[in-house]
Design an enzyme around this catalytic site. Structure first.
Site, PDB file in Angstrom:
ATOM      1  N   CYS A   2      33.390  52.347  43.553  1.00  0.00           N
ATOM      2  CA  CYS A   2      32.113  53.006  43.717  1.00  0.00           C
ATOM      3  C   CYS A   2      31.861  53.987  42.596  1.00  0.00           C
ATOM      4  O   CYS A   2      32.646  54.127  41.667  1.00  0.00           O
ATOM      5  CB  CYS A   2      32.077  53.746  45.060  1.00  0.00           C
ATOM      6  SG  CYS A   2      32.526  52.726  46.479  1.00  0.00           S
ATOM      7  N   ARG A  50      27.860  52.449  46.369  1.00  0.00           N
ATOM      8  CA  ARG A  50      28.956  51.676  46.950  1.00  0.00           C
ATOM      9  C   ARG A  50      29.022  50.242  46.435  1.00  0.00           C
ATOM     10  O   ARG A  50      28.015  49.532  46.405  1.00  0.00           O
ATOM     11  CB  ARG A  50      28.827  51.644  48.476  1.00  0.00           C
ATOM     12  CG  ARG A  50      30.053  50.984  49.122  1.00  0.00           C
ATOM     13  CD  ARG A  50      29.976  50.917  50.617  1.00  0.00           C
ATOM     14  NE  ARG A  50      31.257  50.459  51.160  1.00  0.00           N
ATOM     15  CZ  ARG A  50      31.413  49.888  52.338  1.00  0.00           C
ATOM     16  NH1 ARG A  50      30.376  49.706  53.126  1.00  0.00           N
ATOM     17  NH2 ARG A  50      32.606  49.504  52.747  1.00  0.00           N
ATOM     18  N   LEU A  51      30.239  49.845  46.053  1.00  0.00           N
ATOM     19  CA  LEU A  51      30.593  48.443  45.851  1.00  0.00           C
ATOM     20  C   LEU A  51      31.503  48.079  47.010  1.00  0.00           C
ATOM     21  O   LEU A  51      32.638  48.554  47.090  1.00  0.00           O
ATOM     22  CB  LEU A  51      31.309  48.247  44.511  1.00  0.00           C
ATOM     23  CG  LEU A  51      31.794  46.829  44.194  1.00  0.00           C
ATOM     24  CD1 LEU A  51      30.616  45.869  44.085  1.00  0.00           C
ATOM     25  CD2 LEU A  51      32.608  46.817  42.909  1.00  0.00           C
ATOM     26  N   ILE A  54      36.272  46.709  51.205  1.00  0.00           N
ATOM     27  CA  ILE A  54      36.986  46.699  52.485  1.00  0.00           C
ATOM     28  C   ILE A  54      36.063  47.274  53.556  1.00  0.00           C
ATOM     29  O   ILE A  54      35.329  48.235  53.302  1.00  0.00           O
ATOM     30  CB  ILE A  54      38.288  47.521  52.393  1.00  0.00           C
ATOM     31  CG1 ILE A  54      39.278  46.847  51.430  1.00  0.00           C
ATOM     32  CG2 ILE A  54      38.933  47.705  53.749  1.00  0.00           C
ATOM     33  CD1 ILE A  54      40.530  47.658  51.161  1.00  0.00           C
ATOM     34  N   SER A 363      44.838  43.240  37.101  1.00  0.00           N
ATOM     35  CA  SER A 363      45.137  43.206  35.668  1.00  0.00           C
ATOM     36  C   SER A 363      46.602  43.542  35.437  1.00  0.00           C
ATOM     37  O   SER A 363      47.314  43.964  36.350  1.00  0.00           O
ATOM     38  CB  SER A 363      44.246  44.200  34.910  1.00  0.00           C
ATOM     39  OG  SER A 363      44.809  45.501  34.947  1.00  0.00           O
TER      40      SER A 363
END
Length: 631
Positions: A2, A50-51, A54, A363
């Site tokens: 976020c 917000r992304l 969960i 990554s």
């Protein structure tokens, strides 16, 4: 993942206009396209983008605790939130959601600042405690997630996940810090102890701030550090087993998500190790992605494809042109501060490719810093052995003279470019390592600066904070000190900044399992011969992964993402190289000797010298100053 922003009055709790925080959040909307919110009270306002990763529907922010006494905005992921939640439930806490945000709130209310010791993950968050009337700002141990702050003229402190969030506030002064320019020319980025704008600060990794309405703003408090002062004495086989345990735990804990998840796969040791361990615990094929270049000398997709086939991953790759120089202005906008690590271009491309099918990508960042994987680590360890044998007076006299006399042969094979090695050996270990890591040497910087700018630096030299960091490191050897400085300085300032901005620019969450703090602490205690052995860095990691990966992947020369900026600046960007000296923004500053820059540009274009890194730095500085509107 976020973006967060907020305003807090450290003195009298004046009203805060929520519209200002909304504007700050809108400036970082790419970090969180799935939702937005602002909460305000006398003297404070918190904002969030917000992304959703969960508990997709159940954890909107800003989030209030059940008793409404604490309010949270949070950027990141807490990987052990279920374990912490169970501990808190045993202490009487009750939860309404299934995500990690509410766990942070409950942990704060139970333990105060000590809650940070309980949280394993990457994070930058702000909690306003309405009962204590204080604001708590915290950043994760290694600095995976960023947090910028600034004191404003009305007595308030503003904070945001990116500098562009602060730039959206009308009271932010846009005045360049000349010391940051010296830092940037030295390192190719503005390190975390500085910001390109005077008055703007970055909360350092592993630090927090606790601010009150009725008290002057308190400074940062360090809550975590890594120590290289101890050595494990276990058998190598036992340490290998323990390392494998830590690796498996780190990878599996970062595979928790309610959205599609995958991994970057370059075909190198680190990303291949992550993919191998993901495949071990995944019931479905791991989604992997790689990019290659249409220039064969830069392309590593064959190695990535070999790993993808070995572990039956759902693999996607894309070949891109090496001529990516058209993205300069986009990069300047992405990073806000000048940022000259040219590998940002291919990193952006692999993030774009990953985002087409996943929202989270793992990554391999961090293993080189933790396990001594860089070529400079091997060189420094060898130089330290020489320093232990030869007195400083001898080294200064002999190698100093050789360093001054030896030609700067950029065109020659690496084995014949000894000038930097002689210069390093003539100095103390910390100074030699700093010189080797820097992009532009102090002698050249001084040639570039005009007298007024040089005087304004007041004798400041950018290598000094780095050297001091090495000298004061909790360490036993020169290699320890080099790795410590890399973890505390280079990693958050360059590597993690690059990954955060390029991934967040396309609304992708990047996770770094090899930066699990327990893995970092384990690696810091390894004997040197388990980090570097027979000319091989990351020895124990590579030996451990032999059960998973082919030797041609484990022991091939390290390449990494390479961008052909030297060729660009002699070819399609030659006109840009010539124009740097009179670049609109750069020229208006009056900081640099334009004739000297022109001379360097012509020497590079002709092929007589390689000044590509410096020219690229100046080009990115010009673009960044233009976007910041400071000249």
């Amino acid at each position: 993942m976020c973006g967060i922003a907020g305003i807090f009055h450290c003195g009298t709790p004046k009203p805060v206009d929520p519209a200002r925080v909304t504007k700050m959040c809108d400036a970082i909307a790419h970090r969180g396209p799935d939702g937005a919110g602002v909460w305000s009270a006398p003297g404070v306002a918190l904002g969030h983008r917000r992304l959703s990763i969960i508990d997709l529907a159940g954890s909107p922010q800003p989030m209030a605790s059940p008793d409404r006494r604490a309010m949270l905005v949070f950027n990141g992921e807490i990987y052990n939130f279920r374990e912490v939640r169970r501990e808190l439930e045993g202490l009487g806490a009750r939860f309404d959601t299934h995500g990690d945000s509410e766990v942070i709130l409950a942990a704060w209310q139970q333990w105060g600042p000590r809650c940070l010791d309980k949280l394993h993950g990457m994070f930058a968050f702000a909690i306003y405690d309405t009962e204590r009337r204080e604001l708590f700002l915290a950043r994760d141990r290694l600095g995976v997630k960023p947090l910028f702050t600034a004191m404003l003229s009305d007595g308030s402190l503003a904070f945001a996940s990116e500098l562009k969030g602060l730039l959206a506030h009308p009271l932010l002064r846009r005045s360049v810090d000349p010391l940051a320019v010296e830092d940037y020319l030295t390192w190719g980025y503005v390190p975390d102890h500085r910001s390109i704008l005077a008055g703007v600060e970055k909360l350092s990794a592993g630090h927090y701030r606790l601010l009150k309405h009725d008290a002057p703003p308190a400074g940062p408090v360090r809550w975590w550090d890594v120590s290289f002062a101890d050595r494990r004495k276990d058998k190598a086989a036992d340490l290998e087993a323990e390392l494998l345990f830590h690796l498996r735990e780190a990878v599996s804990s970062r595979m928790v998500a309610d959205v599609p998840l995958g991994a970057f796969l370059s075909g190198g040791v680190d990303s291949s190790s992550v993919v191998a361990l993901m495949a071990e615990v995944s019931s479905a094929p791991v989604r992997t992605c790689s990019i290659g270049f249409d220039e064969a000398s830069l392309d590593e997709t064959a190695y990535a494809r070999q790993i993808a086939e070995r572990f039956a991953t759902d693999h996607r790759e894309r070949i891109v042109s090496a001529d990516e120089f058209g993205e300069i202005d986009r990069l300047a906008a992405m990073f806000d501060e000048p940022f000259a690590d040219a590998s940002a271009l291919p990193t952006l491309r692999v993030c774009e490719l990953a985002r087409e099918t996943v929202t989270v990508a793992l990554s391999g960042d961090g293993a080189d810093e933790a396990f001594a994987g860089y070529r400079r680590h091997r060189f420094h360890a060898a130089e330290e052995r020489a320093r232990a044998v030869l007195p400083q007076s001898v080294r200064s006299s002999v190698f100093g003279a050789l360093g001054r006399a030896w030609p700067k042969a950029d065109w020659a094979p690496r084995a014949f470019r000894a000038k930097s090695t002689f210069q390093s050996l003539a100095a103390f270990g910390e100074e030699g390592y700093a010189r080797g890591l820097s992009v532009t040497a102090p002698e050249l910087r001084n040639q570039l600066y005009r007298d007024a700018f040089r005087s304004g630096l007041g004798g400041y030299q950018a290598e000094r904070p780095f050297v001091d960091l090495m000298r004061n490191a909790p360490a036993r050897s020169g290699l320890d000190r080099a790795q410590y400085a890399d973890l505390k300085f280079w990693l958050p300032g360059d590597i993690l900044t690059k990954t955060d901005r390029t991934s967040m620019a396309v609304s992708l969450e990047a996770r770094e399992p090899l930066l699990d703090h327990r893995l970092i602490e384990f690696a810091a205690a390894l004997p040197e011969n388990l980090r570097i052995r027979r000319g091989q860095g990351k020895w124990l990691l590579k030996h451990t992964m032999e059960r998973y990966l082919p030797r041609e992947v484990l022991y091939r020369p390290k390449q990494g993402f390479v961008t052909p900026i030297a060729q660009w600046l002699r070819g399609p960007l030659a006109s840009e190289a010539r124009a740097i000296a009179r670049g609109a923004s750069l020229a208006r500053t009056g900081w640099f000797d334009s004739a000297r820059i022109s001379t360097l540009a012509e020497a590079h274009i002709s092929g007589r010298s390689d000044h590509s890194r410096l020219l690229w730095q100046l080009l990115m500085l010009d673009r960044s100053l233009s976007r910041l509107g400071v000249v």
